[in-house]
Design an enzyme around this catalytic site. Structure first.
Site, PDB file in Angstrom:
ATOM      1  N   GLU A 235     -34.183  18.494  -4.300  1.00  0.00           N
ATOM      2  CA  GLU A 235     -32.652  18.625  -4.307  1.00  0.00           C
ATOM      3  C   GLU A 235     -31.976  17.349  -4.838  1.00  0.00           C
ATOM      4  OE1 GLU A 235     -30.860  22.277  -2.298  1.00  0.00           O
ATOM      5  OE2 GLU A 235     -30.678  20.488  -1.015  1.00  0.00           O
TER       6      GLU A 235
ATOM      7  N   LYS B  61     -23.897  26.530   3.606  1.00  0.00           N
ATOM      8  CA  LYS B  61     -23.144  25.385   4.063  1.00  0.00           C
ATOM      9  C   LYS B  61     -22.038  25.942   5.078  1.00  0.00           C
ATOM     10  CE  LYS B  61     -23.935  23.531  -0.391  1.00  0.00           C
ATOM     11  NZ  LYS B  61     -23.961  22.319  -1.098  1.00  0.00           N
TER      12      LYS B  61
ATOM     13  N   HIS C 122     -31.004  17.656   4.745  1.00  0.00           N
ATOM     14  CA  HIS C 122     -30.192  18.256   3.549  1.00  0.00           C
ATOM     15  C   HIS C 122     -29.699  16.908   3.166  1.00  0.00           C
ATOM     16  CE1 HIS C 122     -27.290  19.978   1.125  1.00  0.00           C
ATOM     17  NE2 HIS C 122     -28.074  20.990   0.809  1.00  0.00           N
TER      18      HIS C 122
ATOM     19  N   SER D 116     -27.206  23.124  -8.141  1.00  0.00           N
ATOM     20  CA  SER D 116     -26.428  24.058  -8.939  1.00  0.00           C
ATOM     21  C   SER D 116     -27.212  25.178  -9.849  1.00  0.00           C
ATOM     22  CB  SER D 116     -25.886  23.168 -10.106  1.00  0.00           C
ATOM     23  OG  SER D 116     -24.895  22.305  -9.589  1.00  0.00           O
TER      24      SER D 116
HETATM   25  C1  PEP Z   1     -27.500  22.965  -1.664  1.00  0.00           C
HETATM   26  O1  PEP Z   1     -26.538  23.241  -0.976  1.00  0.00           O
HETATM   27  O2  PEP Z   1     -28.702  22.813  -1.182  1.00  0.00           O
HETATM   28  C2  PEP Z   1     -27.281  23.157  -2.983  1.00  0.00           C
HETATM   29  C3  PEP Z   1     -28.617  23.207  -3.813  1.00  0.00           C
HETATM   30  O3  PEP Z   1     -26.210  23.358  -3.378  1.00  0.00           O
HETATM   31  P1  PEP Z   1     -25.460  24.355  -4.937  1.00  0.00           P
HETATM   32  O4  PEP Z   1     -26.304  25.262  -5.283  1.00  0.00           O
HETATM   33  O5  PEP Z   1     -24.162  24.641  -4.785  1.00  0.00           O
HETATM   34  O6  PEP Z   1     -25.727  23.004  -5.885  1.00  0.00           O
END
Ligand code: PEP
Length: 249
Positions: free
Chosen positions: A171, A16, A100, A213
């Site tokens: 996601e 990120k 995303h 996560s």
């Molecule tokens: C992401 O940025 O795609 C993500 C899944 O973040 P996190 O693992 O911090 O939840």
């Protein structure tokens, strides 16, 4: 042999908007050292644009590939601030995250715009990771399946030769950066749904990553599911120890 085992696992880190030249050098050195011990999965690190050249030089000779977090929907021209897919390819960037949820949410990216970016990525020879996922509100309303199908719809009639090069990341938005991962069963259900949308002849080759996560302590249970082929990892990818632990899982 289970079909699942034919797909090599893939672990993608999404930094990120984090990093600095000095901090990255340390993290990359640790990753390079850890990845040297023949992991059974492919590793990719997706960093902010400005650091991609640093990644290319620090990771030279390692098995870790480089990815970007976004790409322009245009090939070239008067699009101030944009970075094209061919520019990414030019600096040895092999992968790119497209659609995303943070791009969809904060930059109003529609499914059509995401499809245009995907097209650019494929045309430049990049490997795109198409992110899909439902919001908390959609999750609670029980419309997850229709949301995911809608997000996939604009690419489903593309030629097999294109679809074969796309990787999908599921996601759930409510699980990203919240510490609330989907359970392995919840994720598996959606991964199976995604695979079922893909043309029969290539569905078994599609890599579907879970993101939201993922941590060292929940990775193994997620990866044990038949349609989970790896992960897209945000927070935990900023710590070499955690990222390598997930890779070992
Ligand atoms: C992401 O940025 O795609 C993500 C899944 O973040 P996190 O693992 O911090 O939840």
């Amino acid at each position: 042999m289970a079909v699942h085992s034919l797909r090599k696992r893939l672990l993608v880190g999404n930094w990120k908007m984090h990093g600095s030249l000095q901090g990255n050098a340390q993290l990359l050195a640790e990753l390079k050292q850890g990845a040297g011990s023949a992991l059974a999965c492919d590793l990719v690190v997706c960093a902010p644009y400005v650091y991609l050249s640093q990644l290319a030089s620090c990771l030279k000779g390692s098995a870790i590939a480089i990815g970007a977090q976004d790409v322009s929907a245009h090939a070239q021209g008067a699009y101030t601030g944009e970075v094209s897919a061919s520019m990414l390819a030019d600096i040895q960037c092999a992968w790119v995250i497209v659609g995303h949820s943070e791009r969809r949410q904060y930059h109003a990216e529609s499914n059509q715009l995401v499809a245009a970016k995907l097209r650019q990525a494929l045309d430049a020879g990049l490997k795109p990771i198409l992110c899909v996922g439902e919001t908390q509100q959609e999750h609670e309303a029980g419309v997850t399946h229709s949301v995911i199908i809608e997000q996939l719809r604009c690419v489903l009639d593309w030629p097999l030769s294109d679809l074969q090069k796309i990787c999908v990341a599921y996601e759930p938005v409510w699980a990203i950066g919240t510490g609330l991962s989907a359970t392995p069963d919840q994720a598996q259900e959606v991964h199976a749904l995604i695979r079922a949308q893909w043309p029969d002849s290539i569905a078994h080759t599609l890599h579907i990553l879970y993101g939201g996560s993922v941590k060292p302590d929940n990775a193994a249970d997620l990866f044990a599911m038949p349609d989970i082929d790896g992960a897209l990892v945000g927070g935990a990818s900023l710590h070499a120890h955690d990222f390598l632990h997930i890779a070992a899982a």
